[in-house]
Design a protein around this motif. Structure first.
Motif, PDB file in Angstrom:
ATOM      1  N   UNK A 141       7.653  -0.806  16.278  1.00 48.39           N
ATOM      2  CA  UNK A 141       8.250   0.518  16.306  1.00 48.39           C
ATOM      3  C   UNK A 141       8.760   0.460  15.302  1.00 48.39           C
ATOM      4  N   UNK A 142       9.900   0.702  15.049  1.00 43.73           N
ATOM      5  CA  UNK A 142      11.113   0.932  13.867  1.00 43.73           C
ATOM      6  C   UNK A 142      10.680   0.854  12.036  1.00 43.73           C
ATOM      7  N   UNK A 143       9.276  -0.417  12.037  1.00 45.61           N
ATOM      8  CA  UNK A 143       8.756  -0.772  11.054  1.00 45.61           C
ATOM      9  C   UNK A 143       7.484  -0.070  11.157  1.00 45.61           C
ATOM     10  N   UNK A 144       6.955   0.455  12.028  1.00 48.50           N
ATOM     11  CA  UNK A 144       6.002   1.521  11.846  1.00 48.50           C
ATOM     12  C   UNK A 144       6.589   2.503  11.679  1.00 48.50           C
ATOM     13  N   UNK A 145       7.634   3.366  11.598  1.00 47.71           N
ATOM     14  CA  UNK A 145       8.816   4.161  11.449  1.00 47.71           C
ATOM     15  C   UNK A 145       8.673   4.250   9.659  1.00 47.71           C
ATOM     16  N   UNK A 146       9.250   2.821   9.167  1.00 54.05           N
ATOM     17  CA  UNK A 146       9.751   2.953   7.846  1.00 54.05           C
ATOM     18  C   UNK A 146       8.367   2.870   7.090  1.00 54.05           C
ATOM     19  N   UNK A 147       7.276   2.840   7.839  1.00 54.64           N
ATOM     20  CA  UNK A 147       5.631   2.654   6.893  1.00 54.64           C
ATOM     21  C   UNK A 147       5.154   4.312   6.598  1.00 54.64           C
ATOM     22  N   UNK A 148       5.986   5.324   7.747  1.00 52.27           N
ATOM     23  CA  UNK A 148       5.232   6.202   7.645  1.00 52.27           C
ATOM     24  C   UNK A 148       6.085   7.135   7.199  1.00 52.27           C
ATOM     25  N   UNK A 149       6.959   6.368   6.631  1.00 54.05           N
ATOM     26  CA  UNK A 149       8.313   7.549   6.174  1.00 54.05           C
ATOM     27  C   UNK A 149       7.672   7.231   4.983  1.00 54.05           C
ATOM     28  N   UNK A 150       8.171   5.977   4.707  1.00 51.23           N
ATOM     29  CA  UNK A 150       6.874   5.644   2.931  1.00 51.23           C
ATOM     30  C   UNK A 150       5.552   6.159   2.494  1.00 51.23           C
ATOM     31  N   UNK A 151       4.630   6.462   3.276  1.00 50.17           N
ATOM     32  CA  UNK A 151       4.011   7.005   2.926  1.00 50.17           C
ATOM     33  C   UNK A 151       4.082   7.723   2.692  1.00 50.17           C
ATOM     34  N   UNK A 152       5.283   9.022   3.819  1.00 49.55           N
ATOM     35  CA  UNK A 152       4.802  10.239   3.437  1.00 49.55           C
ATOM     36  C   UNK A 152       5.786  10.892   2.008  1.00 49.55           C
ATOM     37  N   UNK A 153       6.304   9.595   1.782  1.00 47.59           N
ATOM     38  CA  UNK A 153       6.770  10.063   0.429  1.00 47.59           C
ATOM     39  C   UNK A 153       6.143  10.003  -0.642  1.00 47.59           C
ATOM     40  N   UNK A 154       4.742   8.878   0.031  1.00 49.75           N
ATOM     41  CA  UNK A 154       4.418   8.892  -1.693  1.00 49.75           C
ATOM     42  C   UNK A 154       3.526  10.349  -1.683  1.00 49.75           C
TER      43      UNK A 154
END
Length: 79
Positions: free
Chosen positions: A16-29
């Protein structure tokens, strides 16, 4: 038929933490501002990255990407 992984609490927290990280990075891009010809580097809040690192370490997955991605694939296959 794919099997569904049953994750321990620490493994689930890591996924779950890594998925939140992935979603954060995607949103930044996806939501970069400024002129389109000048890309801005994505900013990941240190707390989001630290959460993922701590969760991976607690689950015994730090430095073991193969095991982590195997868990992630199995968890994502659940119905």
């Amino acid at each position: 038929m794919p099997t569904t992984a049953v994750l321990a609490d620490r493994e689930r927290a890591a996924v779950q933490a890594c998925l939140r990280l992935l979603h954060t990075v995607r949103a930044a891009f996806a939501h970069g501002s400024g002129p389109p010809d000048v890309p801005l580097p994505p900013v990941v809040p240190p707390a989001v990255l630290a959460e993922a690192e701590q969760a991976l370490a607690a689950a015994g997955l730090a430095g073991n990407e193969e095991a982590f991605f195997r868990l992630l694939r199995g968890w994502g296959a659940r119905g």
